[in-house]
Design a protein around this motif. Structure first.
Motif, PDB file in Angstrom:
ATOM      1  N   HIS A 254       5.947   1.134  -3.593  1.00 29.92           N
ATOM      2  CA  HIS A 254       4.870   2.014  -3.131  1.00 29.92           C
ATOM      3  C   HIS A 254       5.423   3.407  -2.781  1.00 29.92           C
ATOM      4  O   HIS A 254       6.640   3.594  -2.657  1.00 29.92           O
TER       5      HIS A 254
ATOM      6  N   PHE B 263      18.229  14.694   4.451  1.00 30.46           N
ATOM      7  CA  PHE B 263      18.365  13.231   4.365  1.00 30.46           C
ATOM      8  C   PHE B 263      17.659  12.687   3.123  1.00 30.46           C
ATOM      9  O   PHE B 263      18.205  11.862   2.386  1.00 30.46           O
TER      10      PHE B 263
ATOM     11  N   CYS C 173      10.669   9.473   6.024  1.00 31.75           N
ATOM     12  CA  CYS C 173      11.963   9.157   5.394  1.00 31.75           C
ATOM     13  C   CYS C 173      12.368   7.717   5.712  1.00 31.75           C
ATOM     14  O   CYS C 173      12.853   6.988   4.828  1.00 31.75           O
ATOM     15  N   GLY C 174      12.191   7.322   6.974  1.00 32.24           N
ATOM     16  CA  GLY C 174      12.532   5.952   7.357  1.00 32.24           C
ATOM     17  C   GLY C 174      11.685   4.935   6.605  1.00 32.24           C
ATOM     18  O   GLY C 174      12.177   3.904   6.142  1.00 32.24           O
ATOM     19  N   MET C 175      10.393   5.260   6.444  1.00 35.75           N
ATOM     20  CA  MET C 175       9.494   4.345   5.738  1.00 35.75           C
ATOM     21  C   MET C 175       9.859   4.264   4.256  1.00 35.75           C
ATOM     22  O   MET C 175       9.846   3.185   3.644  1.00 35.75           O
TER      23      MET C 175
ATOM     24  N   MET D 141      12.819   4.865   3.034  1.00 37.77           N
ATOM     25  CA  MET D 141      14.131   4.197   2.981  1.00 37.77           C
ATOM     26  C   MET D 141      13.942   2.674   3.049  1.00 37.77           C
ATOM     27  O   MET D 141      14.620   1.921   2.340  1.00 37.77           O
ATOM     28  N   ALA D 142      13.028   2.250   3.936  1.00 42.18           N
ATOM     29  CA  ALA D 142      12.762   0.808   4.061  1.00 42.18           C
ATOM     30  C   ALA D 142      12.243   0.248   2.737  1.00 42.18           C
ATOM     31  O   ALA D 142      12.657  -0.837   2.307  1.00 42.18           O
TER      32      ALA D 142
ATOM     33  N   ARG E 208       1.668   4.765   1.807  1.00 44.90           N
ATOM     34  CA  ARG E 208       1.572   5.191   3.203  1.00 44.90           C
ATOM     35  C   ARG E 208       1.277   6.680   3.290  1.00 44.90           C
ATOM     36  O   ARG E 208       1.667   7.447   2.409  1.00 44.90           O
TER      37      ARG E 208
ATOM     38  N   ARG F 198       0.842  -1.205   0.000  1.00 42.46           N
ATOM     39  CA  ARG F 198       0.000   0.000   0.000  1.00 42.46           C
ATOM     40  C   ARG F 198       0.870   1.247   0.000  1.00 42.46           C
ATOM     41  O   ARG F 198       2.041   1.206   0.404  1.00 42.46           O
TER      42      ARG F 198
ATOM     43  N   THR G 122      15.153  -0.043   0.380  1.00 42.96           N
ATOM     44  CA  THR G 122      16.020  -1.153   0.783  1.00 42.96           C
ATOM     45  C   THR G 122      15.445  -2.490   0.339  1.00 42.96           C
ATOM     46  O   THR G 122      16.154  -3.383  -0.107  1.00 42.96           O
ATOM     47  N   ASP G 123      14.120  -2.606   0.444  1.00 48.42           N
ATOM     48  CA  ASP G 123      13.467  -3.876   0.125  1.00 48.42           C
ATOM     49  C   ASP G 123      13.026  -3.975  -1.333  1.00 48.42           C
ATOM     50  O   ASP G 123      12.408  -4.965  -1.733  1.00 48.42           O
TER      51      ASP G 123
ATOM     52  N   SER H 196      10.623  12.803   9.332  1.00 50.42           N
ATOM     53  CA  SER H 196      11.726  11.862   9.582  1.00 50.42           C
ATOM     54  C   SER H 196      11.218  10.428   9.493  1.00 50.42           C
ATOM     55  O   SER H 196      11.859   9.563   8.883  1.00 50.42           O
ATOM     56  N   ALA H 197      10.070  10.180  10.122  1.00 54.96           N
ATOM     57  CA  ALA H 197       9.506   8.822  10.073  1.00 54.96           C
ATOM     58  C   ALA H 197       9.175   8.441   8.632  1.00 54.96           C
ATOM     59  O   ALA H 197       9.430   7.303   8.203  1.00 54.96           O
TER      60      ALA H 197
ATOM     61  N   ASP I 271      -0.789   5.188   9.666  1.00 51.95           N
ATOM     62  CA  ASP I 271       0.497   4.541   9.408  1.00 51.95           C
ATOM     63  C   ASP I 271       1.591   4.960  10.380  1.00 51.95           C
ATOM     64  O   ASP I 271       2.604   4.274  10.506  1.00 51.95           O
ATOM     65  N   MET I 272       1.425   6.096  11.046  1.00 59.42           N
ATOM     66  CA  MET I 272       2.446   6.528  12.013  1.00 59.42           C
ATOM     67  C   MET I 272       1.790   7.426  13.049  1.00 59.42           C
ATOM     68  O   MET I 272       1.018   8.322  12.699  1.00 59.42           O
TER      69      MET I 272
END
Lengths: 280, 322
Positions: free
Chosen positions: A141, A163, A128-130, A132-133, A64, A62, A136-137, A125-126, A114-115
């Motif tokens: 989405h 970032f 960005c982390g999502m 980035m994940a 986010r 999905r 990475t994977d 920031s969160a 979602d957060m």
């Protein structure tokens, strides 16, 4: 994604404003201005632009949404209820003792959030982390993040801005709810943000602008944003704080209203430009 | 493998590297201090996809960690203790603990081990403030083997956690078979006169003190709390019942840290005389360890003296009570 029908979308937006105002008035107080300014943007995201499945809120593929300006949660809760993430009957419990729907967006208790947010400046920031994940994977989405223009005073946004550009997070689309007002006054008076577009460009972002109350402008701009490659995108959504509630529309006072009694309730509900039937 | 012959930060990096191999969802986050925490040459080089350097932006590091955790990653976010705790206290509170995101925060160079970086970098309140945060576990391993056991536990748990990481080599206290469980203390010596409780960096000194105390005829129950929160209430209460007097030692402000945790447990369950050794509500400064131990009176001689005094103060009363 739902089929776009201008009349239906207009009707839905009017109904959402009626419901949002009702929820806040029932609760006795709330952040109405920044919720009403986002109605068309959030409606468009959930009904037109984002890939979501209300039956499977944690679906891995999905899109986010991080509502970094967590105090605008009423618009998000209404969107999620209308999409079927949880029963409409939850809505009038907002802010009541033991509620699942607290004043600020809460991912712990609300399916589809979602957060968890509420302390300004942390959502980007969160996001960005999502994003980035996902990179990475190798997932495709998008991560959307809505921040306030007043919220943009927070320095952490600009750490996240660096970032996201550094890491070429082109799966991240941020939207500034640019209603030009914050708690203590206009953004111009309190902490001038301009030139906002140039600031984001300077941080390495693609910057787009849209009329945050116009279906075509919103849709075209979001489509353009998700197509950008190689860098994150900031959409500056020009909006009107408190839109649709005539006695507070475009006022600083719309940020948070107090509704102590029935007379106040009637005053705000009667000030809505369109009335609707409550779905609960 | 003789991990006690390695710097603790090297053990951190090596263990994290093993964990990444076992679970690719483990991520190493740094804020421009990866050389200080040992991950620069290990994780960045061997697992570049699992390594994120956010630059000098600790608040953003915690937020990115939270976002990664939302997506099922297990981020280990490291920085010097002041920047991993007090600087980002609200980010950890809301985006990690309140939101219940599985982020592991690693505070390096705890307490007086910040040495030459001085008062700005010498954080004496991280155990206190992190302990006061709901939904946050707080650990402080004492040697390389306990560090490895702690990290392995953290990698498997879904609990938001703060862990102190000592950077230099530490003498061997445990062996490869040591296990870690939250809320479970290690009883390092069994005695009857005084209960001595320490955590993290200070446990090597309490062990030294115990040797001297035995020579003086003071029998010490030595408890190491690698898990400061949750704390092993059962072990503390049982020991206090046995000895009747407790001395706590930490490289932290005596307000809010391990000593306070022990006071909370005993005052509500088995009121006991307690002496807290540590930093008496002062800031750090550029100084040698010897100087700071002397100034704040929590080095080995002070631990010995406090235990001897505790034995004297409690012996008669305790015997009467028992």
């Amino acid at each position: 994604m739902d089929q776009f029908n201008r009349e239906e979308f207009d009707q839905l937006a009017a109904e959402w404003r009626y419901v949002i105002t009702d929820l806040i008035c029932r609760a006795g107080s709330g952040h109405i201005g920044g919720a009403l300014s986002l109605v068309e943007v959030v409606l468009s995201l959930y009904y037109r632009n984002m890939k979501v499945d209300p039956k499977n809120p944690k679906w891995a593929d999905r899109d986010r949404l991080v509502l970094s300006k967590g105090h605008a949660a009423p618009v998000l809760y209404v969107a999620l209820a209308y999409k079927g993430y949880f029963p409409m009957s939850w809505l009038p419990t907002m802010n009541a003792d033991g509620t699942k729907l607290p004043s600020h967006a809460d991912g712990r208790t609300v399916p589809g959030v979602d957060m968890t947010t509420g302390s300004l400046g942390q959502g980007l920031s969160a996001a960005c982390g999502m994003a980035m994940a996902a990179k990475t994977d190798g997932r495709t989405h998008n991560v959307f993040c809505i921040i306030g223009d007043g919220e943009s005073n927070e320095g952490q946004n600009w750490e996240a801005a660096m970032f996201a550009a550094h890491n070429k997070l082109d799966n991240l689309v941020a939207i500034t709810d640019c209603n030009q007002m914050q708690i203590d006054g206009t953004t111009q008076e309190i902490m001038c943000l301009e030139p906002l577009a140039q600031k984001w460009k300077g941080f390495g972002w693609e910057v787009l602008e849209m009329d945050g109350h116009d279906w075509d402008s919103i849709n075209t701009t979001i489509n353009q944003a998700v197509a950008v490659k190689g860098k994150p995108v900031m959409i500056i959504a020009h909006t009107i704080k408190g839109k649709g509630c005539t006695i507070i529309e475009n006022t600083v006072e719309s940020h948070n209203i107090k509704v102590p009694d029935q007379a106040a309730y009637d005053k705000y509900m009667n000030a809505l430009t369109v009335s609707a039937k409550l779905p609960y | 493998m003789n991990y006690h012959e390695m710097e603790m930060r090297a053990v951190y990096a090596a263990t994290l590297s093993e964990l990444v191999k076992e679970n690719p969802n483990i991520m190493c986050l740094e804020a421009d201090l990866s050389k200080a925490s040992g991950t620069f040459s290990v994780i960045k080089k061997n697992h570049p996809k699992n390594f994120i350097n956010v630059g000098v932006a600790e608040a953003n590091m915690i937020g990115i960690g939270a976002g990664l955790a939302v997506e099922g990653k297990i981020p280990f976010c490291a920085s010097f203790t002041p920047f991993a705790s007090r600087r980002v206290y609200d980010q950890i509170t809301i985006s990690v603990a309140y939101a219940n995101n599985n982020v592991k925060i690693v505070g390096t160079a705890p307490g007086i081990t910040a040495g030459p970086n001085g008062g700005t970098h010498m954080c004496f309140q991280d155990l206190s403030i992190m302990r006061a945060m709901p939904n946050m576990h707080v650990y402080s391993p004492a040697d390389a083997y306990e560090l490895r056991a702690t990290l392995k536990y953290m990698a498997k748990s879904t609990q938001p956690t703060y862990m102190q990481l000592i950077r230099p080599k530490m003498p061997k206290i445990f062996d490869e078979n040591v296990t870690f469980a939250p809320g479970k203390a290690q009883i390092l010596r069994e005695g009857t006169d005084v209960t001595l409780i320490s955590t993290g960096y200070m446990t090597k000194f309490t062990l030294q003190a115990v040797g001297e105390l035995e020579a003086k005829g003071v029998s010490v129950d030595l408890i190491h709390c690698g898990s400061v929160k949750p704390i092993d209430e059962q072990a503390i209460i049982a020991s206090a019942k046995k000895t009747g007097g407790v001395v706590t030692v930490e490289t932290q402000n005596i307000i809010g840290g391990l000593g306070s945790a022990v006071c909370e447990v005993l005052s509500e369950n088995h009121p006991t005389r307690i002496k807290r050794l540590g930093i008496p509500d002062q800031f750090g400064e550029v100084a040698t360890e010897k100087y700071l131990f002397e100034k704040h009176k929590f080095g080995v001689p002070h631990i010995v003296a406090a235990c001897v005094e505790m034995k004297e103060k409690t012996a008669k009363k305790h015997k009467c009570c028992s």
